[in-house]
Design an enzyme around this catalytic site. Structure first.
Site, short mmCIF file in Angstrom:
data_model
loop_
_atom_site.label_atom_id
_atom_site.label_comp_id
_atom_site.label_asym_id
_atom_site.label_seq_id
_atom_site.Cartn_x
_atom_site.Cartn_y
_atom_site.Cartn_z
N ALA A 225 39.08 -32.09 20.03
CA ALA A 225 38.29 -33.32 20.05
C ALA A 225 37.83 -33.58 18.63
CB ALA A 225 37.11 -33.16 20.99
N ASP A 399 36.39 -29.65 15.40
CA ASP A 399 36.69 -29.75 16.83
C ASP A 399 35.37 -29.84 17.58
OD1 ASP A 399 37.46 -29.50 19.44
OD2 ASP A 399 38.81 -27.79 19.12
N HIS A 400 35.04 -31.04 18.01
CA HIS A 400 33.73 -31.29 18.60
C HIS A 400 33.54 -30.54 19.92
CE1 HIS A 400 29.94 -33.13 18.91
NE2 HIS A 400 30.24 -34.36 18.57
N ARG A 401 34.62 -29.96 20.44
CA ARG A 401 34.46 -29.20 21.68
C ARG A 401 33.55 -27.98 21.45
NH1 ARG A 401 40.21 -27.53 23.52
NH2 ARG A 401 40.20 -26.93 21.33
N VAL A 403 32.09 -27.45 17.99
CA VAL A 403 31.21 -27.66 16.85
C VAL A 403 30.40 -28.94 17.06
CG1 VAL A 403 31.07 -27.93 14.36
CG2 VAL A 403 32.93 -26.60 15.36
#
Lengths: 433, 438
Positions: A225, A399-401, A403
Site C-alpha cells: 500500500a 508500505d502503509h500496511r 508503516v
C-alpha cells in the site's frame, strides 16, 4: 552411473536462463566445482559449476537456448564409487526438487541462496511464482467429457469459453473452440502480416532483466500500500562539509550518497519498522537485524540494485569505496547474485540524472524506499532573511500496511536533521543516548 | 386491464411459468376454467400417485406383512376403503393447490377462474371483459383422445368420483397411465384387462423396458389385447371367440391437445400448436407450453418449458432442456432418462450397455424390494453416460442421480468414483458403473 545435472534453481523464483557459453565438450573429463556453462539469468550472468566429477556424456542445449529451471544441462558419467544422486536418463521435468536439494557444492550452494534484491524492486520472487502456479492449477469449471475431449485434442481448457451454467465448459464448447481457433488462425495471420509494414512496429522480445523488472514492479504495486512523502532540506552545511572532507581525501572522493546512507542507517535503528517486511500470510512483521542498503543503479540493460551490507557499521570512506566498486561492476555487468541479495532498505538517487520529486516504487517486500532529487540553488529563509541556499528534495515511499504516517514523518525529521547538520552524524553514530 | 403476460391454463406449465413471471416482475394473470394445478394436480400426477400408494400398501400388508413378522390379522379380511383413499388424495391436492395460490400471491400473480378466448394476438376475452396482454402463453394441456369403441367408457377426470371401484375394469388406450391403472386394480385383487390401441404399450420407452413390462404384466396375469383383434358379434365385443368380460371401460387413450377458444389462426402440427425452439407459436407474442405443443406429455417437461418461455420474454438466454426423465409409478417403478438403445443405434454411435440387478443389493433385500435393475448406456470413447434405465421400487427417485450425471456430461468413471452410502439401493449405480470401466 550416469548423472543428469539439471539447471538448478539458483535463486528464489528464477525460472530460466540463456546459455551464453559452454566450457565443456562431450567426452571431456571434469571435476566437481568446474564451470560447465555460462548462463544469463534474469539476475546476472553467472557460471554454473558441476556438482560431480566425471566425464561429460552429453550436453543439452546450444548457445542462445533458453533453459528452464529443472531442465537437463549435462549428463555426466560419474566416477566409480562416487555417490550418485540420480541416474535418470530422461530429460528432467521442470520444478525438480532434486536440483534444489543439491546443497553442499560450494558454488551452487552459494548461488542457490542468492537471488534477492537484484533489481528494483526485487527479492522473494518465489512468492509471485507460487501464486502464478496456483492460478494455473485452479480447475476451470468443465464437464468430465469436455475435459477428456480437450485433453485428447490438445486444447488448453482454460482458454475455452464455457457457455454452461456459471461458465461451465461443455463438450459443445470444446467443439466450437476447435473450429473457432482454426478460423482465427486463418483470419488473423494474414492480417498481422499486412499490418506490419504499414505501422512499422518493432517487436523486441523482453530481456531477462526487463522481465524481472516488470514483474517486480508490478508485484510491488499490487501488494504494497504505497504512501509517499516529499520534503526539501537545506544542505549548505553538508555541501561545505563534503567539500572540506574531499579536500583532505586521497583516492575515492565522497559523493552525497555515503552521507545519506549513514543518516538513514542511524535512523533505521531508531525506526526498525522501516527496516522490516510484512509477512502477511503468517500475520507477522519480520524485523531485519542487519541494515543492508540497496542502491538503485541505472545501467544500459536496466535497473540493478547492489546492496551495501551492514551499512551502519561502515565508515563514509568505506561506503564511498563500495559504491564506486558497485558502479563499476554494474556498468560491466559483473555484479554477482551475492552483491544483490539481502537488501533491507533501498535508496534511489534519481537526482543524479534528473528530477526533483518522484514517487519511488518500493523494493518489495521491503517496507520503504528513499529517493534523492537533484540539489538545487534556491532562495531560503534564514534568520528572517531570504538568502541563497542549497536545497535537496527528497521523496520517500513506504508500505502503509505496516508503516504509519507519523512514523515516516519522525524518521524523515531525524534523517533530514542529520543531513542539514552533518556533524550530528558523529553525535549519533554508534547509538543514541 | 393490461398485463405483461396472460397465461391460459394453470397446470404444471402455466402455474410454474406464472410464478417465474411474477418473480421477474412481469404483471401476470393466470386464467383457468377449472381448478388450479390443472390435470397434473387434480386428476393426474398427484391423485393417481396417492391412490397407487394406497394400493401398494394394501398389497404389501396383504401379501407381505406376515413375511416381515407382522401378524394378528386376517389377510383375507383386509378391506380397501376406496372412499378414504380418495379423501386422502383430495386433501393432498387441496394442500398443494393452496401452495400454488400462496406462491402466486407472494409473487404478485393474479388468477381468474373463467373460460378464456383469444380474440387477437394481444387480447384475451374472459369473464365478459377484454384483457390486454403483451404476451400470451397457451398452457391448456391435453386430454385422452375421444374413442368410440366403448360407448359407456368413463373419462379419467371422472374416475375419482366413482362411488365404487369396478371389479373387472377394461382399460382402453396406451401409455404409462394404462400400466399404472392396470396394476392399481391388480394390486387390489381386481381383474383388469388392457385393450391396447397400439404397440409398444408405452411410447418412447426402450425396448428392453417394454419387454420387462410385458413380462411383469404376464406375471400379474393382466392380459393385453390389441385393439385390432377385437371383433363384434351381435353388437357385443369379442376377442378370439370370447366375449369381453368387463364391467367398466376407462378411457386411457393417448392424449390430444386441448386448444383454447380463439379468433386467430395458429399453425398446428398433428393437432398440436406448432412451436419453435423458444416455444413461440406462429403468431408473434403467443407461446405454447406443455402438452398443448405436443413436445412431451410430462409435467416436468411442461414446467421446464414454462420457465424457458419466461426467460425468453425477459431476454435471458437459456439452453433448452432435453433430458426429461420418463417416470412410471408402476410396481416396481420404472424410470428412463436420456437415449434409448434404438436411438443410439440410429445415431450410429458406438456404445456399451451395462446392467446390474438389485437382487444382490442389501438394502433392496431388507426392504423386500429386490426386483429390478439399473442399466447404463454409454458411448465407448469417453464413456459418457447417455442413457439410464431403472426398474426399482424407488426408481422414480433414483433416476435423479442420473439426471445430474447427464446434465453435467458425466462418464462412468465419475459415477464409479462417487462414493455411494452403504446400504442403499443407489449403490447399484456405483457397482454397475464399475462394470463399465475399461
Amino acid at each position: 552411473m550416469n548423472y543428469v545435472f539439471k539447471f538448478p534453481d539458483i535463486g528464489e523464483g528464477l525460472e530460466e536462463g540463456k546459455i551464453i557459453e559452454w566450457y565443456v565438450e562431450k567426452g571431456q573429463s571434469i571435476s566437481s566445482g568446474d564451470a560447465l556453462v555460462k548462463m544469463e539469468t534474469d539476475k546476472v550472468v553467472t557460471d554454473i559449476p558441476s556438482p560431480k566429477s566425471g566425464i561429460i556424456v552429453q550436453r543439452f542445449g546450444a548457445i542462445g537456448d533458453t533453459v528452464k529451471v529443472g531442465n537437463a544441462l549435462v549428463e555426466i558419467e560419474t566416477e566409480a564409487g562416487e555417490a550418485t544422486m540420480a541416474s535418470a536418463s530422461e530429460p528432467a521435468k521442470a520444478n525438480s526438487t532434486e536440483a534444489i536439494d543439491e546443497k553442499g557444492f560450494g558454488v551452487v550452494g552459494t548461488i542457490e541462496v542468492a537471488g534477492d534484491g537484484a533489481y528494483l524492486p526485487s527479492s522473494n520472487e518465489g512468492i509471485a511464482i507460487e501464486q502464478i502456479v496456483q492460478t494455473k492449477s485452479q480447475k476451470v469449471l468443465a464437464t468430465p467429457v469436455a475435459r477428456a475431449m480437450a485433453k485428447e485434442r490438445g486444447i488448453d481448457i482454460n482458454l475455452v469459453t464455457g457457455t454452461g451454467p456459471a461458465g461451465r465448459v461443455t463438450s459443445k464448447d470444446i467443439e466450437k473452440h476447435r473450429s473457432g481457433s482454426e478460423a482465427v488462425g486463418l483470419v488473423q495471420t494474414p492480417k498481422m502480416q499486412d499490418a506490419a509494414p504499414q505501422t512499422e512496429h518493432e517487436f523486441v522480445p523482453l530481456t531477462q532483466i526487463r522481465k524481472t523488472i516488470a514483474k517486480n514492479m508490478l508485484r510491488s504495486k499490487q501488494n504494497a500500500a504505497h504512501m509517499s512523502v516529499m520534503d526539501e532540506i537545506e544542505v549548505s552545511e553538508l555541501v561545505t562539509t563534503r567539500a572540506r572532507i574531499n579536500a583532505k581525501l586521497q583516492g575515492t572522493k565522497l559523493s552525497y550518497l555515503p552521507f545519506i546512507i549513514k543518516a538513514i542507517s542511524i535512523a533505521l535503528k531508531k525506526h526498525p519498522v522501516l527496516n522490516a517486511e510484512l509477512d502477511f500470510d503468517n500475520e507477522r512483521i519480520i524485523y531485519k537485524k542487519s541494515i543492508n542498503i540497496g542502491l538503485a543503479m541505472d545501467t544500459d540493460d536496466g535497473l540493478v540494485v547492489p546492496v551495501v551490507r551492514d551499512a551502519d557499521r561502515k565508515s563514509l570512506i568505506q561506503l564511498a569505496d563500495e559504491i564506486a566498486l558497485f558502479a563499476d561492476k554494474a556498468k560491466s555487468r559483473k555484479l554477482s547474485l551475492d552483491d544483490m541479495r539481502d537488501g533491507t532498505f533501498t535508496i534511489t538517487s534519481y537526482g543524479s540524472i534528473g528530477g526533483y520529486f518522484a514517487v519511488p516504487v518500493i523494493n518489495y517486500p521491503q517496507s520503504a524506499i528513499f529517493g534523492v532529487g537533484r540539489i538545487s540553488d534556491k532562495p531560503v529563509i534564514k534568520d528572517n532573511a531570504v538568502v541563497p541556499g542549497k536545497v535537496m528534495p527528497i521523496s520517500m515511499s513506504v508500505d502503509h500496511r505496516i508503516v504509519d504516517g507519523g512514523e515516516v514523518a519522525r524518521f524523515l525529521n531525524f534523517v533530514l536533521e542529520m543531513l542539514a547538520e552533518p556533524m550530528l552524524l558523529l553525535a549519533y553514530e554508534g547509538g543514541e543516548r | 386491464m393490461n398485463y405483461d403476460l396472460v397465461i391460459i391454463g394453470s397446470g404444471p406449465a402455466g402455474y410454474v411459468a406464472a410464478i417465474k413471471a411474477g418473480q421477474t416482475g412481469l404483471k401476470t394473470l393466470v386464467i383457468d376454467r377449472k381448478y388450479i394445478g390443472g390435470m397434473c394436480l387434480n386428476w393426474g400426477c398427484i391423485p393417481t400417485k396417492s391412490i397407487l400408494e394406497s394400493a401398494k400398501l394394501f398389497k404389501r400388508i396383504k401379501h407381505g406383512a406376515s413375511e416381515f413378522g407382522i401378524s394378528g390379522f386376517d389377510p383375507d379380511g383386509l378391506v380397501f376403503d376406496w372412499a378414504q383413499a380418495v379423501k386422502r388424495s383430495k386433501s393432498i391436492v387441496q394442500k398443494l393447490g393452496r401452495g400454488i395460490e400462496y406462491l402466486w400471491k407472494k409473487n404478485g400473480v393474479e388468477y381468474l377462474q373463467a373460460e378464456a378466448r383469444i380474440v387477437s394476438p394481444t387480447e384475451v376475452e374472459a369473464d365478459n371483459r377484454i384483457i390486454s396482454a403483451k404476451n400470451i402463453i397457451i398452457a391448456t394441456g391435453s386430454k385422452p383422445r375421444q374413442q368410440n369403441s366403448f360407448s359407456d367408457a368413463m373419462e379419467l377426470e371422472d374416475f375419482f368420483s366413482l362411488e365404487q371401484l369396478p371389479e373387472k375394469p377394461l382399460l382402453f388406450g396406451r401409455g404409462a397411465i394404462i400400466l399404472e391403472f392396470a396394476q392399481f386394480f391388480s394390486m387390489l385383487g381386481k381383474k383388469p384387462i388392457i385393450v391396447s390401441t397400439g404397440l409398444p404399450l408405452i411410447p418412447k420407452l426402450d425396448d428392453y423396458l417394454e419387454a420387462y413390462i410385458n413380462k411383469r404384466l404376464k406375471k400379474d396375469k393382466i392380459s393385453i389385447i390389441p385393439q385390432e383383434e377385437l371383433g363384434t358379434i351381435d353388437g357385443k365385443l369379442y376377442h378370439k371367440d370370447q366375449p369381453l368380460d368387463y364391467d367398466r371401460a376407462i378411457n386411457c387413450n393417448l392424449r390430444e391437445a386441448v386448444l383454447p377458444d380463439m379468433n386467430i389462426e395458429l399453425e398446428l402440427r398433428d393437432g398440436y400448436i406448432k412451436t419453435d425452439e423458444h416455444y413461440r407459436s406462429s403468431v408473434p407474442g403467443i407461446y405454447a407450453a406443455g402438452d398443448v405443443n405436443g413436445i412431451s406429455y410430462l409435467a416436468h417437461a411442461a414446467s421446464a418449458q414454462g420457465v424457458a418461455i419466461i426467460n425468453h420474454i425477459n431476454g435471458v438466454v437459456s439452453e433448452p432442456q432435453t433430458n426429461y426423465p420418463i417416470n412410471i409409478y408402476s410396481d416396481p417403478e420404472i424410470a428412463q432418462l436420456g437415449l434409448t438403445e434404438a436411438e443410439l443405434k440410429a445415431a450410429g454411435r458406438e456404445y456399451q450397455i451395462k446392467e446390474m440387478g438389485l437382487n444382490a443389493n442389501g438394502k433392496a433385500m431388507t426392504e423386500g424390494a429386490s426386483e429390478g435393475f439399473i442399466r447404463l448406456l454409454f458411448e465407448t470413447k469417453y464413456r459418457q453416460v447417455l442413457g439410464v434405465q431403472i426398474v426399482a421400487a424407488n426408481a422414480t427417485d433414483l433416476i435423479s442421480e442420473a439426471g445430474v450425471l447427464l446434465e453435467l456430461e458425466g462418464t462412468v468413471y465419475d459415477l464409479a468414483r462417487t462414493v455411494h452410502a452403504h446400504p442403499t439401493i443407489a449403490e447399484v449405480f456405483m457397482d454397475v458403473s464399475q462394470e463399465g470401466l475399461d
